[in-house]
Design an enzyme around this catalytic site. Structure first.
Site, PDB file in Angstrom:
ATOM      1  N   SER A  11     -24.458 -13.685  41.974  1.00  0.00           N
ATOM      2  CA  SER A  11     -24.029 -15.086  41.911  1.00  0.00           C
ATOM      3  C   SER A  11     -22.714 -15.339  42.627  1.00  0.00           C
ATOM      4  CB  SER A  11     -23.912 -15.533  40.447  1.00  0.00           C
ATOM      5  OG  SER A  11     -23.070 -14.655  39.722  1.00  0.00           O
ATOM      6  N   GLY A  49     -27.795 -13.811  39.246  1.00  0.00           N
ATOM      7  CA  GLY A  49     -28.313 -12.882  38.252  1.00  0.00           C
ATOM      8  C   GLY A  49     -28.744 -11.531  38.788  1.00  0.00           C
ATOM      9  N   ASN A  82     -23.499  -8.143  36.906  1.00  0.00           N
ATOM     10  CA  ASN A  82     -24.654  -8.436  36.065  1.00  0.00           C
ATOM     11  C   ASN A  82     -25.142  -7.210  35.307  1.00  0.00           C
ATOM     12  OD1 ASN A  82     -25.087 -11.281  36.519  1.00  0.00           O
ATOM     13  ND2 ASN A  82     -25.685 -10.752  38.597  1.00  0.00           N
ATOM     14  N   ASP A 186     -17.475 -21.775  32.781  1.00  0.00           N
ATOM     15  CA  ASP A 186     -18.347 -20.891  32.002  1.00  0.00           C
ATOM     16  C   ASP A 186     -17.658 -19.595  31.601  1.00  0.00           C
ATOM     17  OD1 ASP A 186     -18.337 -19.294  34.293  1.00  0.00           O
ATOM     18  OD2 ASP A 186     -20.436 -19.647  34.786  1.00  0.00           O
ATOM     19  N   HIS A 189     -17.999 -16.872  35.985  1.00  0.00           N
ATOM     20  CA  HIS A 189     -17.970 -16.932  37.448  1.00  0.00           C
ATOM     21  C   HIS A 189     -16.611 -17.408  37.964  1.00  0.00           C
ATOM     22  CE1 HIS A 189     -22.320 -17.321  36.479  1.00  0.00           C
ATOM     23  NE2 HIS A 189     -22.414 -16.462  37.484  1.00  0.00           N
TER      24      HIS A 189
END
Length: 211
Positions: A11, A49, A82, A186, A189
Site C-alpha cells: 500500500s 495489502g 503487511n 488510520d 499508512h
C-alpha cells in the site's frame, strides 16, 4: 533517453494515505527526473495489502510484473509491513513473539528471493539499473514486540545492501515519535508528509550508475 521506473510493493507503493498525486512513487519519480535530467516513465504496480509471499509470487510468475521489471532502470520495493500486520491480526490483535518470528523469517526469505529473481531476469542486459528498498517504520509504536520485528527486519534489509546497486532508505528514525504527523488518520499508512519523507530519503541515496 528515457529512463523506466517500476515501483513494486504494498500500500505504500500504491499511495494509500497520501493526497492524489502525492504518494512517494509520484514524488520520487519527479525527483529522479530532475536529477537525471531525462524523462522518467513509470509504472506503479503497488497492491494494497500485498505480503512478501505475494510479491515474491508475482516477481517470479506474473508476466506483467516481470516485463516491467526487465525494462526498468530504476526499481523501488516496499514490503514487510503487511507481514507484520497480518501476524498481529492472526494473533488476536496482539503481538505474539513466536508468530512474529515466523513471519519475519519468511519475509526475509521472500525478499532475498525477489532480489535474486530480479537479478536473473535482468542478467545479460546492457543497461545499468538500480534497486531501492524502503525500510519499515513501526505502525505499532506502543508494542515492544512490533518494534523488535521492525528493527530486525531493517537490519536484515540493510545487510543486503551492496553499494550503489541495491540501497535502502532508512525512514524509521524520521517516523519514530512523530507518528501523529507522519501517519494518516488510520494510524497505519504514511500521511502525505510521510510519503514525502520516503521520497526524499530515496532521492538522497543517489542514482549511480545511472548518472
Amino acid at each position: 533517453m528515457v529512463y523506466h521506473y517500476t515501483a513494486v510493493g504494498d500500500s505504500l507503493t500504491f499511495g494509500i494515505g497520501a493526497l492524489p498525486g502525492s504518494g512517494f512513487v509520484s514524488l520520487y519519480r519527479r525527483m529522479a527526473e530532475a536529477h537525471l535530467q531525462q524523462f522518467v516513465a513509470y509504472e506503479n504496480l503497488g497492491i494494497n495489502g500485498l505480503t512478501s509471499d505475494e510479491l515474491y509470487e508475482r516477481v517470479v510468475k506474473d508476466s506483467r510484473f516481470r516485463g516491467h521489471l526487465k525494462d526498468a532502470s530504476l526499481i523501488t520495493i516496499t514490503v514487510g509491513g503487511n507481514d507484520l500486520i497480518r501476524a498481529v491480526k492472526t494473533g488476536g490483535n496482539r503481538p505474539d513473539r513466536d508468530r512474529l518470528d515466523k513471519a519475519l523469517i519468511r519475509c526475509q526469505h521472500n525478499i532475498s528471493g525477489c532480489l535474486a529473481a530480479i537479478h536473473k531476469l535482468k542478467k545479460g542486459g546492457e543497461q545499468p539499473y538500480i534497486i531501492r528498498a524502503v525500510g519499515l517504520y513501526n505502525p505499532y509504536p506502543s508494542w515492544d514486540e512490533a518494534a523488535e520485528y521492525v528493527t530486525r527486519f531493517n537490519k536484515y534489509l540493510f545487510g543486503l545492501s551492496n553499494g550503489s546497486y541495491f540501497r535502502v532508505a532508512d525512514i524509521y528514525s524520521r517516523f519514530a515519535g512523530r507518528e501523529k504527523e507522519m501517519l494518516s488518520l488510520d494510524g497505519i499508512h504514511p500521511s502525505t508528509k510521510g510519503h514525502r519523507v520516503i521520497a526524499e530519503k530515496l532521492n538522497q541515496l543517489g542514482y549511480y550508475p545511472l548518472k
